[in-house]
Scaffold this active site. Structure first.
Site, PDB file in Angstrom:
ATOM      1  N   HIS A 178     -14.544  34.509 -14.555  1.00 56.10           N
ATOM      2  CA  HIS A 178     -14.988  35.096 -13.288  1.00 56.10           C
ATOM      3  C   HIS A 178     -15.596  36.472 -13.527  1.00 56.10           C
ATOM      4  O   HIS A 178     -14.911  37.487 -13.533  1.00 56.10           O
ATOM      5  CB  HIS A 178     -13.812  35.203 -12.315  1.00 56.10           C
ATOM      6  CG  HIS A 178     -14.211  35.568 -10.916  1.00 56.10           C
ATOM      7  ND1 HIS A 178     -13.497  35.157  -9.815  1.00 56.10           N
ATOM      8  CD2 HIS A 178     -15.243  36.292 -10.427  1.00 56.10           C
ATOM      9  CE1 HIS A 178     -14.077  35.630  -8.716  1.00 56.10           C
ATOM     10  NE2 HIS A 178     -15.145  36.328  -9.073  1.00 56.10           N
ATOM     11  N   ARG A 202     -25.011  39.914 -12.637  1.00 53.65           N
ATOM     12  CA  ARG A 202     -26.031  40.470 -11.742  1.00 53.65           C
ATOM     13  C   ARG A 202     -27.479  40.053 -12.014  1.00 53.65           C
ATOM     14  O   ARG A 202     -28.349  40.271 -11.175  1.00 53.65           O
ATOM     15  CB  ARG A 202     -25.968  42.007 -11.748  1.00 53.65           C
ATOM     16  CG  ARG A 202     -24.599  42.601 -11.430  1.00 53.65           C
ATOM     17  CD  ARG A 202     -24.061  42.171 -10.100  1.00 53.65           C
ATOM     18  NE  ARG A 202     -22.863  42.931  -9.691  1.00 53.65           N
ATOM     19  CZ  ARG A 202     -22.083  42.577  -8.696  1.00 53.65           C
ATOM     20  NH1 ARG A 202     -22.352  41.490  -7.997  1.00 53.65           N
ATOM     21  NH2 ARG A 202     -21.034  43.297  -8.372  1.00 53.65           N
ATOM     22  N   ASN A 239     -23.977  34.719  -7.408  1.00 50.44           N
ATOM     23  CA  ASN A 239     -24.541  35.594  -6.360  1.00 50.44           C
ATOM     24  C   ASN A 239     -25.544  36.588  -6.928  1.00 50.44           C
ATOM     25  O   ASN A 239     -25.405  37.798  -6.818  1.00 50.44           O
ATOM     26  CB  ASN A 239     -23.438  36.302  -5.573  1.00 50.44           C
ATOM     27  CG  ASN A 239     -22.496  37.116  -6.452  1.00 50.44           C
ATOM     28  OD1 ASN A 239     -22.431  36.929  -7.661  1.00 50.44           O
ATOM     29  ND2 ASN A 239     -21.764  38.027  -5.829  1.00 50.44           N
ATOM     30  N   HIS A 277      -9.248  34.953  -7.722  1.00 51.96           N
ATOM     31  CA  HIS A 277      -8.596  36.254  -7.471  1.00 51.96           C
ATOM     32  C   HIS A 277      -7.507  36.218  -6.386  1.00 51.96           C
ATOM     33  O   HIS A 277      -7.611  36.861  -5.335  1.00 51.96           O
ATOM     34  CB  HIS A 277      -9.624  37.329  -7.136  1.00 51.96           C
ATOM     35  CG  HIS A 277     -10.767  36.897  -6.252  1.00 51.96           C
ATOM     36  ND1 HIS A 277     -10.597  36.209  -5.076  1.00 51.96           N
ATOM     37  CD2 HIS A 277     -12.100  37.077  -6.391  1.00 51.96           C
ATOM     38  CE1 HIS A 277     -11.773  35.989  -4.531  1.00 51.96           C
ATOM     39  NE2 HIS A 277     -12.708  36.507  -5.314  1.00 51.96           N
ATOM     40  N   ASP A 283     -12.866  39.345 -12.603  1.00 55.23           N
ATOM     41  CA  ASP A 283     -13.747  39.565 -11.444  1.00 55.23           C
ATOM     42  C   ASP A 283     -14.594  40.817 -11.680  1.00 55.23           C
ATOM     43  O   ASP A 283     -14.758  41.657 -10.795  1.00 55.23           O
ATOM     44  CB  ASP A 283     -12.951  39.681 -10.142  1.00 55.23           C
ATOM     45  CG  ASP A 283     -13.842  39.595  -8.904  1.00 55.23           C
ATOM     46  OD1 ASP A 283     -15.039  39.288  -9.044  1.00 55.23           O
ATOM     47  OD2 ASP A 283     -13.344  39.863  -7.790  1.00 55.23           O
TER      48      ASP A 283
END
Length: 423
Positions: free
Chosen positions: A61, A65, A95, A232, A305
């Site tokens: 995880h 970017r 994302n 998470h 994360d």
């Protein structure tokens, strides 16, 4: 390719029940032998006396970017950060901009990953544009080799969409990784709803926003007989739900991030935006529950994360600051506290940071069995060091752990038989 002999270390390989002092030989990028004594020959030697020799750490995880937000992080800088942290394989979330919801974006990431220091596995989006409506081009991305599917950063609020995604993804052997947050309840709260949010006069996100989605997702997975992975985990309620689901045989796995078992919502006092994340830091009782979940296996693995942001996205009012912190370079050090505190054995920790993550995303790593690809992390469990964000290899500096004293660090990271980081 130079042969490499790692001598005198404590080899910890949970996948094969190995935990003891052995030599480990790497030849042509693969594990050749794990034996009590291996002759030196003319090989390059690493003396691992007093250190752990483990299968390469795996973080399932992260947010690298790229494409679209290269000012925060790139695949190159993220991989460098991972290598310093002891990680040989990472999975990066979808994302990006454009979102990784189709084959062309997946191909772009895979192409960039070819020159990265560590193995980089893209995670494809579940829905187009992360909008939670129409399914993404799952078949196309699966054919190219995405490791899993996730709309992380956004919860899939439509249960019917999630059900369809689970059923379709399971046809390709892919797991949905869910960001559990009922946005109608959390209402974009900036931190945990409780004493600290009240003291600071900020809108909080209550724990039940995570709990109710976790319960829903487990129910859908149970009905569909399909796997679900919960990202998470931050609340005691979620840990209990997951534990009960596993007892019933539901195909559920879960991860915890080091910040959620290392600090509480108190870190947000003083409007410290480096402690702003989603899900938010919770309470002491939540931290205790997560540690217990890692200890008894209710929570399968540890994942950072890793979410780098620029200074201008963090040095603003708390409500306006971006969610997330960097984590790849502090993950192991923070997690080692679980061993030093007696909550996990060294083997249990390595299992949670290598073998189990490999299984969740279905990659052929997490083992030191002869014939396996030689991804290896050598850890000095007693090495004391201080977190200094200015020395991070990541572009991000957004951490609440600056100045924190940690004990335990990766001193060698070896990918496919090549040393990519040395401390």
């Amino acid at each position: 390719m130079t042969d490499l002999l790692i001598k005198n270390g404590r080899v910890i390989d949970p996948a094969n029940g190995v935990d003891g002092q052995f030599d480990l030989l790497i030849e042509k990028g693969k594990i050749s032998a794990v034996k009590k004594k291996i002759s030196d020959g003319s090989r390059k030697i690493i003396d691992a006396k007093g250190k752990w020799v483990a299968p390469g750490l795996i973080d399932i995880h992260t947010h690298f970017r790229e494409p679209g937000y290269e000012y925060k992080e790139t695949i190159e800088t993220g991989a460098r950060s991972a290598a310093v942290g002891g990680f040989t394989s990472v999975a990066c979330m979808a994302n990006t901009n454009p979102v990784n919801d189709c084959g062309s974006v997946t191909e772009f990431i895979l192409d960039k990953a070819k020159s990265a220091l560590v193995n980089v596995h893209p995670i494809g989006a579940v829905t187009r544009g992360l909008k939670g409506e129409a399914l993404a081009d799952i078949g196309e991305m699966a054919q190219l080799g995405v490791a899993a599917l996730s709309d992380d950063g956004k919860c899939i609020m439509n249960g019917s969409v999630l059900r369809a995604a689970m059923q379709y993804a399971s046809m390709f052997g892919l797991t949905i990784m869910e960001h559990a947050d009922d946005s109608a309840i959390s209402q974009n709260g900036s931190l945990n709803e409780g004493e600290v949010s009240s003291d600071l006069g900020l809108t909080g996100a209550p724990a039940i926003a995570e709990d109710v989605i976790t319960a829903r997702d487990i129910s859908i997975a149970e009905y569909c007989k399909a796997p679900i992975h919960l990202c998470h985990v931050s609340t005691a309620g979620c840990v209990q739900l997951i534990r009960h689901a596993k007892d019933r045989g539901v195909k559920v796995t879960a991860e915890a991030a080091p910040h959620h078992f290392s600090i509480t919502e108190d870190a947000c006092r003083g409007y410290n935006t480096n402690a702003k994340m989603a899900p938010p830091l919770r309470t002491d009782s939540d931290v205790t529950a997560i540690i217990e979940g890692l200890s008894d296996g209710a929570i399968d693995c540890i994942a950072s994360d890793h979410a780098p942001h620029s200074l201008f996205e963090k040095e603003v009012e708390f409500d306006n600051a971006a969610f997330g912190i960097v984590g790849l370079e502090t993950s192991l050090g923070l997690s080692m506290a679980l061993v030093h505190g007696g909550h996990m054995t060294p083997a249990k920790l390595i299992e949670a940071m290598s073998y189990k993550p490999a299984g969740i995303i279905g990659i052929d790593r997490g083992t030191l069995k002869p014939g396996a690809v030689a991804d290896v992390t050598i850890i000095d469990p007693g090495l004391e060091w201080t977190v200094d964000p200015s020395k991070f290899k990541s572009k991000g500096r957004n951490t609440p752990f600056a100045g924190r004293e940690l004990k335990g660090k990766a001193v060698y990271t070896i990918v496919k038989g090549k040393v990519v980081s040395k401390c």
